[in-house]
Design an enzyme around this catalytic site. Structure first.
Site, PDB file in Angstrom:
ATOM      1  N   LYS A 119       0.813  -1.214   0.000  1.00  0.00           N
ATOM      2  CA  LYS A 119       0.000   0.000   0.000  1.00  0.00           C
ATOM      3  C   LYS A 119       0.853   1.274   0.000  1.00  0.00           C
ATOM      4  CE  LYS A 119      -4.206  -2.109   1.047  1.00  0.00           C
ATOM      5  NZ  LYS A 119      -3.803  -3.476   1.367  1.00  0.00           N
TER       6      LYS A 119
HETATM    7  C1  LIG Z   1      -4.350  -4.587   0.710  1.00  0.00           C
HETATM    8  C2  LIG Z   1      -3.558  -5.832   0.633  1.00  0.00           C
HETATM    9  C3  LIG Z   1      -3.866  -6.841  -0.307  1.00  0.00           C
HETATM   10  C4  LIG Z   1      -5.057  -6.770  -1.231  1.00  0.00           C
HETATM   11  O1  LIG Z   1      -4.915  -5.778  -2.217  1.00  0.00           O
HETATM   12  P1  LIG Z   1      -6.188  -5.260  -3.039  1.00  0.00           P
HETATM   13  O2  LIG Z   1      -5.705  -4.080  -3.773  1.00  0.00           O
HETATM   14  O3  LIG Z   1      -7.228  -4.911  -1.998  1.00  0.00           O
HETATM   15  O4  LIG Z   1      -6.639  -6.367  -3.920  1.00  0.00           O
HETATM   16  C5  LIG Z   1      -3.052  -7.962  -0.364  1.00  0.00           C
HETATM   17  N1  LIG Z   1      -2.002  -8.104   0.487  1.00  0.00           N
HETATM   18  C6  LIG Z   1      -1.693  -7.171   1.400  1.00  0.00           C
HETATM   19  C7  LIG Z   1      -0.545  -7.408   2.309  1.00  0.00           C
HETATM   20  C8  LIG Z   1      -2.447  -6.000   1.505  1.00  0.00           C
HETATM   21  O5  LIG Z   1      -2.125  -5.076   2.429  1.00  0.00           O
END
Ligand SMILES: *Cc1c(COP(=O)(O)O)cnc(C)c1O
Length: 484
Positions: A119
């Site tokens: 993120k």
């Molecule tokens: C947010 C997240 C995901 C999922 O990503 P999306 O964009 O919601 O599909 C997968 N792995 C981790 C570690 C995350 O923080």
């Protein structure tokens, strides 16, 4: 470049990038998309390869963003990218290193940012963009969010220290992993307020909805969000698909024409939706494999054409918690493209979609396009799969992965065994193992190492207030903080 809503029956694109930067949903409840995807040809790809090699990731980000942003002067946009993607914040000059596990299997490291999850890739850029645009408008923003772990700390680390931005982050008391708590609560900044709510994640989300639905309050205090449907977040993620493609094909004969496939740990469909955008632009991507955990609403959709929103009792609490979703908010963007951008039909399918409801495209001729025209495939995994994959990958390759990345690796091995994909395969790593220590212990019998960059968290002070499960209490904290 102009933007339109996925629910606009006329398909009229009227808004600019900065118009949609800070808002979330379109007023009609749809999601924003560009009027078209800029097309890249072999010359552009060759130029991007040189750019990444000679000037680095931020320069590549600037080149890609400039195709979508025409209301920020070019030099400013370049500065924004350079401040967002530094070696200091991401641990390496590459920002997104791509490592070969063996043969044609690669790991794309997206989680070396300040909060050890992918993120950061989007949020760090969003922080720079927000500060820039708010200053230009002589305005300010109070971000109100709910988090089960990764989003909250990525938002806080991206927004802290910016004079025109406050962050109010709600999390379920005692329910994040110890590392996630230590990290999120370590920030000591009068503009950052952590509230540990006596409840579960859904309670936190309900409070955010309640506070945001008081429109007078929202306007008066300039409340905003940074959720995963934000177009700028998606755009930031397009860059690493290009960077991973470049790195996985580097040194191959005729590299600029070589296709690569991706396996993506998926929750809200934000990460893999950026892969879809990159593929639509003409980046040589063969297959985009959606990997889910036990919350397999998307695996079901991509296999069968049936999309069915889960109820809260059907939504499992798993050891890859950032993928525990009952519906995937970004899916609407893909379905809009799948339906040849028919906004009226997209609105029909998604408007008012609530728990237990859904739609069925299995009998629709467009469903064949999911695989044939758009290159999507999917797979799923379980807790037992994650644990055995973490152990097996550590044993075979000497690499320790987190449970979310393990979901994707398990699906990648299925894909390789099935012989479905004959291109290099890049598995996207979305978090570092240190964030999810108890599952790592279960898998390999020891705690994950704490990388040096996070060693300071071991005895960092905690800055968090406990708060009851009550929207009015949260409102009072917002008012008191903003009027201090
Ligand atoms: C947010 C997240 C995901 C999922 O990503 P999306 O964009 O919601 O599909 C997968 N792995 C981790 C570690 C995350 O923080």
């Amino acid at each position: 470049m102009r933007y339109l809503s996925t629910r606009d029956p006329q398909g009229e694109a009227t808004l600019s990038f900065c118009d949609i930067l800070i808002g979330g949903l379109a007023p009609d409840g749809g999601l924003y998309l560009p009027e078209s995807y800029p097309q890249v040809d072999a010359d552009t790809l060759a130029r991007w390869r040189r750019l990444l090699e000679e000037e680095g990731y931020a320069a590549l980000a600037h080149a890609i963003l400039s195709l979508y942003v025409d209301d920020i002067p070019d030099a400013d946009l370049r500065g924004i990218c350079e401040r967002a993607y530094t070696a200091e914040k991401f641990g390496t000059k590459e920002i997104v290193p791509v490592a070969r596990l063996d043969g044609s299997l690669f790991l794309g490291h997206l989680s070396n940012g300040p909060t050890a999850a992918f993120k950061d890739m989007a949020m760090q850029l969003l922080g720079e963009l927000f500060e820039y645009e708010l200053r230009r408008r002589d305005s300010s923003l109070a971000i109100l969010g709910a988090t089960s772990g990764d989003t909250g700390s990525a938002a806080i680390f991206a927004m802290k220290g910016r004079p025109n931005i406050h962050v109010f982050m709600l999390s379920p008391a005692g329910r994040m992993t110890p590392f996630q708590q230590a990290q999120m609560f370590s920030v000591d900044d009068p503009h950052v307020v952590n509230m540990a709510v006596d409840g579960v994640f859904d309670d936190c989300q309900d409070i955010v909805k309640k506070v945001s639905s008081d429109l007078d309050f929202k306007e008066l205090h300039r409340l905003g969000a940074v959720n995963s449907i934000n177009w700028a977040r998606l755009l930031a993620q397009v860059v690493y698909y290009v960077a991973c493609w470049l790195r996985a094909t580097d040194g191959l004969e005729d590299a600029d024409a070589r296709e690569v496939s991706f396996v993506v740990p998926t929750g809200n469909f934000g990460n893999v939706c950026a892969g879809h955008v990159a593929r639509q632009m003409g980046v040589p991507i063969d297959t985009l494999v959606v990997a889910t955990n036990e919350n397999d609403v998307l695996d079901e959709f991509f296999r069968t054409g049936v999309y069915r929103v889960r109820t809260s009792t059907e939504t499992h609490e798993t050891s890859s918690p950032s993928m525990d979703i009952s519906k995937a908010s970004n899916l609407e963007r893909f379905v809009f493209d799948l339906l040849h951008r028919d906004g009226a039909r997209t609105a029909e399918l998604f408007a008012g979609l609530s728990t237990g409801e859904g739609f069925d495209l299995s009998g629709d001729p467009v469903f064949g396009d999911v695989r044939d025209r758009f290159g999507f495939a999917s797979g799923t995994s379980t807790h037992a799969d994650r644990v055995s994959t973490i152990a097996a990958v550590e044993k075979k390759y000497g690499v320790l992965v987190d449970p979310h990345t393990a979901d994707a690796l398990k699906v990648a091995f299925d894909v390789l065994d099935g012989g479905d994909v004959d291109t290099p395969l890049v598995v996207l790593e979305t978090a570092l193992p240190v964030k999810f220590a108890s599952t790592i212990v279960e898998a390999v019998g020891r705690e994950p190492e704490i990388p040096d960059a996070y060693a300071y968290l071991r005895d960092a002070d905690r800055h968090v207030m406990d708060i009851g499960n009550d929207a009015d209490l949260v409102k009072k904290v917002i008012v008191d903080t903003l009027t201090q």
